[in-house]
Design a protein around this motif. Sequence first.
Motif, mmCIF file in Angstrom:
data_model
loop_
_atom_site.group_PDB
_atom_site.id
_atom_site.type_symbol
_atom_site.label_atom_id
_atom_site.label_comp_id
_atom_site.label_asym_id
_atom_site.label_seq_id
_atom_site.Cartn_x
_atom_site.Cartn_y
_atom_site.Cartn_z
ATOM 1 N N GLU A 1 0.824 -1.212 0.000
ATOM 2 C CA GLU A 1 0.000 0.000 0.000
ATOM 3 C C GLU A 1 0.861 1.267 0.000
ATOM 4 O OE1 GLU A 1 -3.220 0.389 -0.148
ATOM 5 O OE2 GLU A 1 -3.695 2.340 0.730
ATOM 6 N N THR A 2 1.873 1.298 0.862
ATOM 7 C CA THR A 2 2.663 2.518 0.975
ATOM 8 C C THR A 2 3.724 2.615 -0.114
ATOM 9 O OG1 THR A 2 4.154 1.395 2.530
ATOM 10 C CG2 THR A 2 2.336 2.673 3.478
ATOM 11 N N LEU A 3 4.272 1.485 -0.521
ATOM 12 C CA LEU A 3 5.287 1.507 -1.586
ATOM 13 C C LEU A 3 4.724 2.235 -2.808
ATOM 14 C CD1 LEU A 3 7.860 0.728 -3.048
ATOM 15 C CD2 LEU A 3 6.940 -1.575 -3.384
ATOM 16 N N ASP A 4 3.518 1.938 -3.138
ATOM 17 C CA ASP A 4 2.863 2.527 -4.293
ATOM 18 C C ASP A 4 2.410 3.961 -4.008
ATOM 19 O OD1 ASP A 4 1.584 2.866 -6.649
ATOM 20 O OD2 ASP A 4 -0.108 1.546 -6.168
ATOM 21 N N LYS A 5 1.570 4.128 -3.003
ATOM 22 C CA LYS A 5 0.870 5.404 -2.820
ATOM 23 C C LYS A 5 1.718 6.487 -2.157
ATOM 24 C CE LYS A 5 -3.698 3.259 -2.737
ATOM 25 N NZ LYS A 5 -4.816 2.859 -1.857
ATOM 26 N N VAL A 6 2.649 6.081 -1.258
ATOM 27 C CA VAL A 6 3.480 7.098 -0.598
ATOM 28 C C VAL A 6 4.781 7.320 -1.373
ATOM 29 C CG1 VAL A 6 4.723 7.717 1.514
ATOM 30 C CG2 VAL A 6 2.526 6.505 1.656
#
Lengths: 685, 685
Positions: A667-672
């Motif tokens: 989730e964070t690798l992509d969105k953040v």
Amino acid sequence: MRMRVLLVALLVPAMSMAAEGMWTLDNLPKAKMQAEYGFTPSEAWIKRAMLGSVRIAGGCSASFVSKDGLVMTNHHCASECLEQLSTAKKNLIKDGFLAKRREEELSCPEIELNRLEQITDVTAQVKSATTGLDGEAFKKAQNAIKAKLSSACVGNDKETVRCDVVDLYHGGQYEVYKYHRFQDTRLVWAPEKAAAFFGGDPDNFNFPRYDLDIAVLRAYEGGKPAKIESYFPFSKNGAAAGEMVFVTGQPGSTQRQLTVAQLTTLRDVTLVNSVISLSELRGVLEQYSKTSPEAARTAEHMLFGVENGFKVRRGQLTALLDPALMKQKQDDETALRHYVAQNPALQAKVGGAWDAIAAAQQTYRQIEAPFGMIEWGRGFNSKYASYARTLVRGAEERAKPNGERLPEYADAKLPEVEQDLFSTAPVYPEFEKVTLGLSLTKMREMLGTDDAFVKQVLGKQSPDQLSAALVDHTTLGDPAVRKALWQGGKEAILKSNDPFIKLELAIDPAARAIRTRYEKEVESVQQKNSELIAQARFSQQGTSAYPDATFTLRMSYGEVKGWKEGDRQIPPFTTIGGAFARDTGADPFALPASWHAARNKLNVEQHYDLVSTNDIIGGNSGSPMINRNGEIVGLIFDGNIHSLGGAFWYDPVLNRAVAVDSGAILETLDKVYGGSELKKEMLGQ
Amino acid sequence: MRMRVLLVALLVPAMSMAAEGMWTLDNLPKAKMQAEYGFTPSEAWIKRAMLGSVRIAGGCSASFVSKDGLVMTNHHCASECLEQLSTAKKNLIKDGFLAKRREEELSCPEIELNRLEQITDVTAQVKSATTGLDGEAFKKAQNAIKAKLSSACVGNDKETVRCDVVDLYHGGQYEVYKYHRFQDTRLVWAPEKAAAFFGGDPDNFNFPRYDLDIAVLRAYEGGKPAKIESYFPFSKNGAAAGEMVFVTGQPGSTQRQLTVAQLTTLRDVTLVNSVISLSELRGVLEQYSKTSPEAARTAEHMLFGVENGFKVRRGQLTALLDPALMKQKQDDETALRHYVAQNPALQAKVGGAWDAIAAAQQTYRQIEAPFGMIEWGRGFNSKYASYARTLVRGAEERAKPNGERLPEYADAKLPEVEQDLFSTAPVYPEFEKVTLGLSLTKMREMLGTDDAFVKQVLGKQSPDQLSAALVDHTTLGDPAVRKALWQGGKEAILKSNDPFIKLELAIDPAARAIRTRYEKEVESVQQKNSELIAQARFSQQGTSAYPDATFTLRMSYGEVKGWKEGDRQIPPFTTIGGAFARDTGADPFALPASWHAARNKLNVEQHYDLVSTNDIIGGNSGSPMINRNGEIVGLIFDGNIHSLGGAFWYDPVLNRAVAVDSGAILETLDKVYGGSELKKEMLGQ
């Protein structure tokens, strides 16, 4: 707790409890796993788990997560590399890093990866080599057979093969572990420390937790991404509460099978001295870090290690000060000795082992300070001093036949030694002065102003004067200088005018002398007699028990599960939304700007961190947490505060492992972090 | 050691050994002194010793040494005053000080001197006031009777009379000690720290030793030197090896009569936490001191205290980790309980005392961290915070009747409180930020980030942010502001906008709550049950034993004598020539320039420091060492490393007191410091 009390009451030895155990992969407790969770791993499943698991030789665990050599570990396992690749103007620890293309991936100068490929039992060879020997002769014979077995295993493939002789059950078994060695390791992704280590030291070893403690590296071979057949695929969904999960990795060291005399020495001498010296060093580093941003940057990695190490040892000390723990240890020992005493043949052979070890403790208590200061280098906390030690000893030892060397200079160890010695990582002279000055001061304090060795080292100088004089005039910060000295051998060393080389040459005889005394009067006595106790334990329990941790590959199984802290039930998961709720804006509780920018895109209900009953310990950092399908559901990065007693016993009620949820990583690798390409690779897309 | 083993073997309680004992002056062991040394002190001799002895209320010992009010104590007992009188440009600690004329003598802002003049037994009154009471009621009744007895003793002479109710034998006896109080104390002479504390921390608690650890003050009354009838004359010759010598002074605290449960808590909780936190603070102060000479100067006094305190507690921890010590304590306790059990009446009354104290330890272990952090102020290491506590509590408490106040605000205590509060000593804001920031960080660490009190204090700020915000906006550094707030009472406090006052007002309820819990569930249980154990001990031994130290006047006797350290015989004296031999030129082994200048004039054979078998402990610093004629032969300033176990038992084989020889004081005062007038006054010429 009920189980523990029951065991004590029956005076039987501690048998492993549900989820207890750091099992070698050739001796998994399949029947127990089946009975408790209805799951029996197949041989193929076990093989895949073994080949997907990675050891970081410097002291962490990791896993392969793509066919092109991606390696997942913790941020704090890669933070030394991050520091080494940073400069005063480019701070990768603070700002994080993402290689958008493979050409942008950065070489980590000191990371060696090992993949276990084969286990061979060599107990008979090792034991027959030391039969009838004592003291120094015992130690030398053991060093020789280990060097011989490792070299034979490596053969001519020094670059890609590494073999270690592993001591299990404190001399109960010896095995050769054959690894594939990767020394070209590059940095692919690391989030900002503010995300990776959110909550900082205050939250370390605590839970609920909100950390993205991940770093992704890539193994290279021949200048290209390594081709990996066996790796762990990623699960988007993570694990559910109550689900059975497995952790593979390299737990560093446990002391569950030590004698009571050894535990008492560990408590009263080693741990007490250790928490004291770490506390003082911590204070020095904290205050030094406040003098400038550059000071903070250069001290950061050591400060993290010191704070982490302090918490571990403080937790161990607390555990050993618990009368209930010591009583169980005493009861277990009494029961085993009672078992031995009932068998005259065993008693004749093994009966004296506990007292022999206890006597060696008395010697150890006397020499602990000089041994630690002079030989282990606690009195010389400096990279320069450490390089000088390697150069001086390396020149001396490499001139000897392989089997006669100090074991850290045996042929099989040299590639790792050379990687460290030739590292391009910068050395910071001002910081060196601080740590060296303090450690010399502590050496004078522990050994005494009038100690002959202290006088030899300091002469009429104060510790800070000597430290400054050495650091100001050394050239060992230059890897080319170190390489030339290493390659020049003994002659080059003797001709060198470097003050650290001259100091090391001067003190080496004293250091070797105290080491020899330690090996002869303490270590070999412990090894020999621990082997005897291990035999007694095998005779009583077979291999239904697991060996103490030795920084070799182990698997633990357990389930995703919270615990009760006093009256409070701690749930097993945190969420990404919880991280925003805990954000105060002040370090170490300040989420980075990247998170605030991405806030509206993120799924706040996504599980973030989780706890499980897996039995792990320091060294397991970076371990993959996998499910029954062999998919990554989490990334181990910590234990809760109760896990610290895990060095000595496993408490299924309170001891918990802490991991990042695989879904939170994606989730964070992509969105953040905008790592959509990397995410695709991790998902095999 | 032989004697100790014998005692254990016979299972009799520990009787005092040769030279053992910190005796009250109304109960000297005259028969024992006569038997061992053929000397019985006369009543007049004892009276002179009492009136010549001085207590420094802040925590040291001293003595009158001239009819015009000269007071001799240690340099390290006056070093806080030296620091307070120093500035960035005039450093009295580094440079020393000598008033050539009386007008040059400098006022010490916080030194109060006490001379004991009368001892009155009030055991019956105190005990009858608490009969039948428990917990909070017990504590309140005891506070009330103590306040009443002190006030009655002081009468209307608050300025010159001080009365304390003293608890001896842990509640076995209560006595009122009536003192003459001197608050106008001036600095006459102090050598450079390099001479006073030659060898620094490395040599602290060690011997051979070469320290001129002296400061000379003068007591004033009505603006003039105090007229002193009873003082100690100086001996030029000092004492000979084997000569009987006496030490009077105020040993601060011993724990020889604690129960095993109390000692275990002290070891595992209090001392372990203490050595850890002192070590970290030490590191911070060391590194802060390196940032500038002014930082070093402002941190110096605290750093000395921290290093000294660390060594004391480390030594105590080592002593309590010695199984032989704990075995003797356990055996003594078993023997006393056995004695009690054989007497049914005593058993009915006293038999439960040990278990009650043990149960209170369990509570204490739970509340030690919040109690220490919140109420004892370990979480708020700051002079400003301490002033705010005094102001806020003082306003609240002074509005109550004397007997109902917290005892530190009883009428009899107020003159000392006001002297501290109105002190003109400077406060250093940058240094305050360092110590306060660290202590707030430790509070968060010990109590936890999510603790309600921690959240109340920190809000969304980091410890360093809060510390800076408080320090930057306070006006409590100005003594006039403090005086106005003190005199303005509750109304002024409630109207104040000072951030420290507002913080203290906000946290005071929580601090009082944890204190009340401690007093109710721990302290009063210990006091009440310790009284019972004391009764049992009296019944068994009478007052042939001496009470634990309580920072009240005691006398010890012994002889000048070295000891055997392993195989080495340590002689009892060092010489002035030895100091030059030990000089390296590097701090802390660099003699000051004044010594080098005077080198050719000095008698290098003159005895410098010496050791004796006197039984002393921290608080005895500054004590006079006198001979049978009541002449000063030395000035106590330390114990050897073995003396640290003296908190728990007396070891006549190894435990030694360390003193400056009276001859060395006279020799250097004249020849190094040019203090011929002062020397004349000290010789009564």
